[in-house]
Every structure is written in structure tokens, then in C-alpha cells.
Motif scaffolding. Structure first.
Motif, PDB file in Angstrom:
ATOM      1  N   THR A 279     -12.649   3.282  24.863  1.00 40.54           N
ATOM      2  CA  THR A 279     -11.830   3.554  26.031  1.00 40.54           C
ATOM      3  C   THR A 279     -12.463   2.938  27.268  1.00 40.54           C
ATOM      4  N   SER A 280     -11.910   3.243  28.434  1.00 43.49           N
ATOM      5  CA  SER A 280     -12.421   2.731  29.707  1.00 43.49           C
ATOM      6  C   SER A 280     -12.179   3.779  30.779  1.00 43.49           C
ATOM      7  N   PHE A 281     -12.809   3.587  31.924  1.00 47.38           N
ATOM      8  CA  PHE A 281     -12.650   4.547  33.019  1.00 47.38           C
ATOM      9  C   PHE A 281     -11.185   4.621  33.456  1.00 47.38           C
ATOM     10  N   GLN A 282     -10.542   3.476  33.648  1.00 45.05           N
ATOM     11  CA  GLN A 282      -9.154   3.475  34.100  1.00 45.05           C
ATOM     12  C   GLN A 282      -8.237   4.113  33.074  1.00 45.05           C
ATOM     13  N   ALA A 283      -8.492   3.848  31.786  1.00 40.45           N
ATOM     14  CA  ALA A 283      -7.664   4.459  30.739  1.00 40.45           C
ATOM     15  C   ALA A 283      -7.798   5.971  30.762  1.00 40.45           C
ATOM     16  N   LEU A 284      -9.027   6.481  30.939  1.00 34.98           N
ATOM     17  CA  LEU A 284      -9.230   7.932  30.985  1.00 34.98           C
ATOM     18  C   LEU A 284      -8.545   8.539  32.204  1.00 34.98           C
ATOM     19  N   LYS A 285      -8.621   7.848  33.334  1.00 33.40           N
ATOM     20  CA  LYS A 285      -7.962   8.344  34.538  1.00 33.40           C
ATOM     21  C   LYS A 285      -6.455   8.403  34.347  1.00 33.40           C
ATOM     22  N   ASP A 286      -5.880   7.346  33.782  1.00 30.77           N
ATOM     23  CA  ASP A 286      -4.431   7.332  33.547  1.00 30.77           C
ATOM     24  C   ASP A 286      -4.020   8.401  32.533  1.00 30.77           C
ATOM     25  N   GLN A 287      -4.827   8.587  31.485  1.00 33.04           N
ATOM     26  CA  GLN A 287      -4.507   9.620  30.491  1.00 33.04           C
ATOM     27  C   GLN A 287      -4.553  11.006  31.112  1.00 33.04           C
ATOM     28  N   LEU A 288      -5.532  11.254  31.964  1.00 31.59           N
ATOM     29  CA  LEU A 288      -5.616  12.559  32.608  1.00 31.59           C
ATOM     30  C   LEU A 288      -4.431  12.764  33.548  1.00 31.59           C
ATOM     31  N   ARG A 289      -4.074  11.736  34.314  1.00 33.43           N
ATOM     32  CA  ARG A 289      -2.925  11.872  35.212  1.00 33.43           C
ATOM     33  C   ARG A 289      -1.641  12.096  34.413  1.00 33.43           C
ATOM     34  N   ARG A 290      -1.498  11.392  33.297  1.00 28.47           N
ATOM     35  CA  ARG A 290      -0.339  11.600  32.421  1.00 28.47           C
ATOM     36  C   ARG A 290      -0.298  13.040  31.914  1.00 28.47           C
ATOM     37  N   ASP A 291      -1.439  13.535  31.424  1.00 25.49           N
ATOM     38  CA  ASP A 291      -1.474  14.882  30.856  1.00 25.49           C
ATOM     39  C   ASP A 291      -1.211  15.938  31.928  1.00 25.49           C
ATOM     40  N   LEU A 292      -1.797  15.751  33.108  1.00 29.53           N
ATOM     41  CA  LEU A 292      -1.548  16.674  34.209  1.00 29.53           C
ATOM     42  C   LEU A 292      -0.074  16.678  34.594  1.00 29.53           C
ATOM     43  N   ALA A 293       0.528  15.494  34.639  1.00 32.18           N
ATOM     44  CA  ALA A 293       1.939  15.398  35.001  1.00 32.18           C
ATOM     45  C   ALA A 293       2.814  16.130  33.991  1.00 32.18           C
ATOM     46  N   ILE A 294       2.550  15.935  32.698  1.00 35.89           N
ATOM     47  CA  ILE A 294       3.363  16.578  31.659  1.00 35.89           C
ATOM     48  C   ILE A 294       3.229  18.093  31.749  1.00 35.89           C
ATOM     49  N   VAL A 295       2.008  18.586  31.931  1.00 37.55           N
ATOM     50  CA  VAL A 295       1.805  20.032  32.040  1.00 37.55           C
ATOM     51  C   VAL A 295       2.503  20.586  33.274  1.00 37.55           C
ATOM     52  N   ARG A 296       2.362  19.913  34.410  1.00 34.12           N
ATOM     53  CA  ARG A 296       2.976  20.398  35.655  1.00 34.12           C
ATOM     54  C   ARG A 296       4.489  20.378  35.562  1.00 34.12           C
ATOM     55  N   LEU A 297       5.062  19.336  34.973  1.00 32.49           N
ATOM     56  CA  LEU A 297       6.510  19.257  34.830  1.00 32.49           C
ATOM     57  C   LEU A 297       7.043  20.346  33.908  1.00 32.49           C
ATOM     58  N   ASN A 298       6.238  20.724  32.930  1.00 28.70           N
ATOM     59  CA  ASN A 298       6.662  21.754  31.976  1.00 28.70           C
ATOM     60  C   ASN A 298       6.471  23.165  32.502  1.00 28.70           C
ATOM     61  N   THR A 299       5.612  23.354  33.471  1.00 25.27           N
ATOM     62  CA  THR A 299       5.232  24.719  33.863  1.00 25.27           C
ATOM     63  C   THR A 299       5.509  25.038  35.323  1.00 25.27           C
ATOM     64  N   SER A 300       6.097  24.119  36.066  1.00 24.76           N
ATOM     65  CA  SER A 300       6.332  24.383  37.483  1.00 24.76           C
ATOM     66  C   SER A 300       7.586  23.666  37.953  1.00 24.76           C
ATOM     67  N   THR A 301       7.973  23.961  39.191  1.00 23.98           N
ATOM     68  CA  THR A 301       9.106  23.271  39.816  1.00 23.98           C
ATOM     69  C   THR A 301       8.610  22.380  40.955  1.00 23.98           C
TER      70      THR A 301
END
Length: 341
Positions: A279-301
């Protein structure tokens, strides 16, 4: 420290359902109802890059097992009734060595069903456990191998004390289209097209005493199925540490140099470690932002503009473009699902 979220590729959900779908004439379970009860929109199964939260994945696994009364999710000709895994785990109580514990699990497994066996393997300095098919399934079902290797490897590693390193993982099939996701699930070098699906470890581990008592076994079982089916980011130590630093520094989003400093490494050393882990630093950052976005979209308005700012995007449009690149769909599809539940 708040742990970074984890999301699961939809390919693993399709795999979880493939045993049921391979038997269309049998009313094993209402799949759409199970998906909806787990908070997963059935339409996401048609989006190849879609992802779900770890909580949804565990909820679906638990719902399917309970409603089918089958811990093998329809893959075996005889149901592996609920409580089978607990029985196998408890069979290790009082085992003198790790090898004795492993053999007890394999023997109990054989008593519960016929289609496959857990077998102890030896290869020079390595030992392992493999899956031997006793009957030819109607179709090659990769997820059966994936599930059994993942679940029993987690059990054996826990029995050993939680520090058993996988030296190699073999798969009795060719790399599937989603094989790039295996590194997040299986903690070691991977080999496909092998005679057996198996996990290998240092043979010296077989002589290790087992110290798990009834109270520890009960705690382990109480944490299942999450502790045996979810990816464990700690198994890729440096990647997990980078994700933790990024999570801790939100919303400022630490850069590469800052992250390396927090981890007491040079930038080049950190990059080398990440490259070793694929992996790479940018890939990890993008994966974390993706995961945070999915969780927030599923659990909040949370409004998309506010979410974009949280994740470090210049505006909502930039976030939506990135989200579509990550998942193949628009953020609104996840939001509509959450509102409809």
C-alpha cells in the motif's frame, strides 16, 4: 484512541450469499429480508465497487446463521447447526498442547458434517491445517474456503495466545477477481491454485502449551462472529498505525512527513514499510476517507457539504467525484438507503 472504521467490499457479501444462491430450489432463507434487516440495500449487490460497514457485515452473517440454523451458510450438505463452533472451541478445554487442541477441533468438526475435513499438515519447518473436500460440490465455492480458513485460523491463533504468525496461506483455486482484497483479510503471503486451501505456521508452535480456560473461552465466543470474520488491521502493523494517526489528527489530516514523525520513522522508512505491505500513504488516506464517508452516510444525516469538509475536500462536488471513484456509486444512494430503513 478512537479506532478507524472498517468497510467490507460487496464481493465478500456476494460470497457469503453464494452457498444459498447455489441451491435455488430450496427455501433456505429470505435473502432480501436478511439484507434489509442488516441495513444493506439489496441494490448494492449489483454495484461491483460498493462497500458496506463492518457492523452490517457482521449483522448479516449473524442473521443468516440464526435464520438458517447453519453456521456454514448453506455450503455443506449437512447443516453446521448453531452452537457447532462453540462446541469445537470448548472441545479444546484442558488440551495440553496446541497440537492436541487443533486435533480436537478437527475431530469434532468431522463428527458434525461430512463434506470436508480439517487436516493437520507438515512441510519441513512448517505445520498447518488444511481443508480437504470429501465430496465434489456442485460448483466451486470460493467463499466456503475463505470462510473456513478465516474462522479456524482466528480460533487457532487465539488458542495459541494471539501471537501465531501465518507463514503462508494456500488457496485451492485460482485468484478470483477480488483477490486484491485478500491482503486485508488473510495475514500472510498468498498462493493460489494449490492442492488444498491451508494456513501454514512454524511447526514448533505445535508443542506450545495451551492456557485458555473456560472463562476465556466464554469471552471469545461472546465476541463472535465479529472476532473471527472481520479484517484485523493490526495484522498489517504499519498500515494500521498510519490509519490510526490519520484518524487521530482529523480534520487536519496529517501529511506524510507528520505521520512519519509521529511514528518515529523517516519518510523513506515509512514508505518502504507501506510498500512491503502493498500500500501507500495516499492509498491509506483515501481508504480511511472512503470508510468514514460510508459509515457517516449510513449512520447520520450530515449534509454532503459538511461531510466533504470533514474529509478534507475543497467542496461537495470534489467529494462526490471521489466517492463515485471509490465505490462506483453516488453518496446519495447510501443516504437514501439509510433514510428508507
Amino acid at each position: 484512541m478512537l479506532q478507524p472504521p472498517v468497510t467490507i467490499p460487496i464481493a465478500f457479501v456476494l460470497g457469503m450469499l453464494s452457498g444459498i444462491r447455489a441451491r435455488p430450489g430450496e427455501a433456505l432463507v429470505d435473502v432480501d429480508k436478511a439484507l434489509e434487516d442488516a441495513g444493506i440495500a439489496p441494490a448494492l449487490l449489483d454495484e461491483a465497487a460498493a462497500r458496506i460497514t463492518a457492523e452490517q457485515y457482521v449483522a448479516l452473517f449473524a442473521l443468516l446463521m440464526e435464520r438458517m440454523d447453519d453456521e456454514a451458510l448453506g455450503f455443506l450438505t449437512r447443516r453446521l447447526r448453531c452452537g457447532s463452533f462453540a462446541l469445537m472451541t470448548r472441545s479444546t478445554l484442558g488440551a495440553r498442547t496446541f497440537e492436541v487442541a487443533l486435533r480436537r477441533v478437527a475431530r469434532t468438526f468431522d463428527l458434525l458434517q461430512d463434506d470436508l475435513s480439517l487436516v493437520l499438515l507438515h512441510d519441513g519447518p512448517l505445520a498447518g491445517f488444511g481443508l480437504r473436500l470429501n465430496i465434489q460440490p456442485p460448483m466451486h465455492q470460493n467463499f466456503l474456503h475463505e470462510l473456513m480458513l478465516r474462522v479456524y485460523w482466528r480460533l487457532f491463533a487465539w488458542l495459541h495466545g494471539g501471537r501465531l504468525a501465518a507463514r503462508r496461506l494456500d488457496f485451492g483455486f485460482e485468484p478470483p477477481p477480488y483477490a486484491d482484497g485478500y491482503a486485508k483479510v488473510f495475514p500472510g503471503p498468498l498462493q493460489f491454485g494449490q492442492p488444498l486451501s491451508a494456513v501454514w505456521f512454524d511447526a514448533a508452535a505445535l508443542d506450545t502449551p495451551v492456557h485458555r480456560d473456560a472463562k476465556e473461552i466464554q469471552a471469545f465466543l461472546a465476541a463472535s462472529p465479529a472476532n473471527v470474520i472481520l479484517p484485523r488491521l493490526a495484522e498489517q502493523a504499519v498500515s494500521a498505525k498510519v490509519r490510526a494517526v490519520l484518524q487521530q489528527h482529523r480534520p487536519a489530516w496529517a501529511d506524510l512527513a507528520t505521520t512519519a514523525g509521529v511514528l518515529h520513522m523517516s519518510v523513506s522508512t515509512l514508505q518502504r514499510h507501506l510498500a512491503t505491505e502493498g500500500t501507500s500513504f495516499q492509498a491509506l488516506k483515501d481508504q480511511l476517507r472512503r470508510d468514514l464517508a460510508i459509515v457517516r452516510l449510513n449512520t447520520s444525516t450530515v449534509p454532503l457539504a459538511a461531510l466533504a469538509e470533514e474529509l478534507g475536500f475543497a467542496d461537495s462536488a470534489a467529494f462526490q467525484r471521489a466517492f463515485k471513484a471509490w465505490t462506483g456509486g453516488a453518496p446519495g444512494s447510501y443516504r437514501r438507503r439509510q433514510q428508507a430503513d
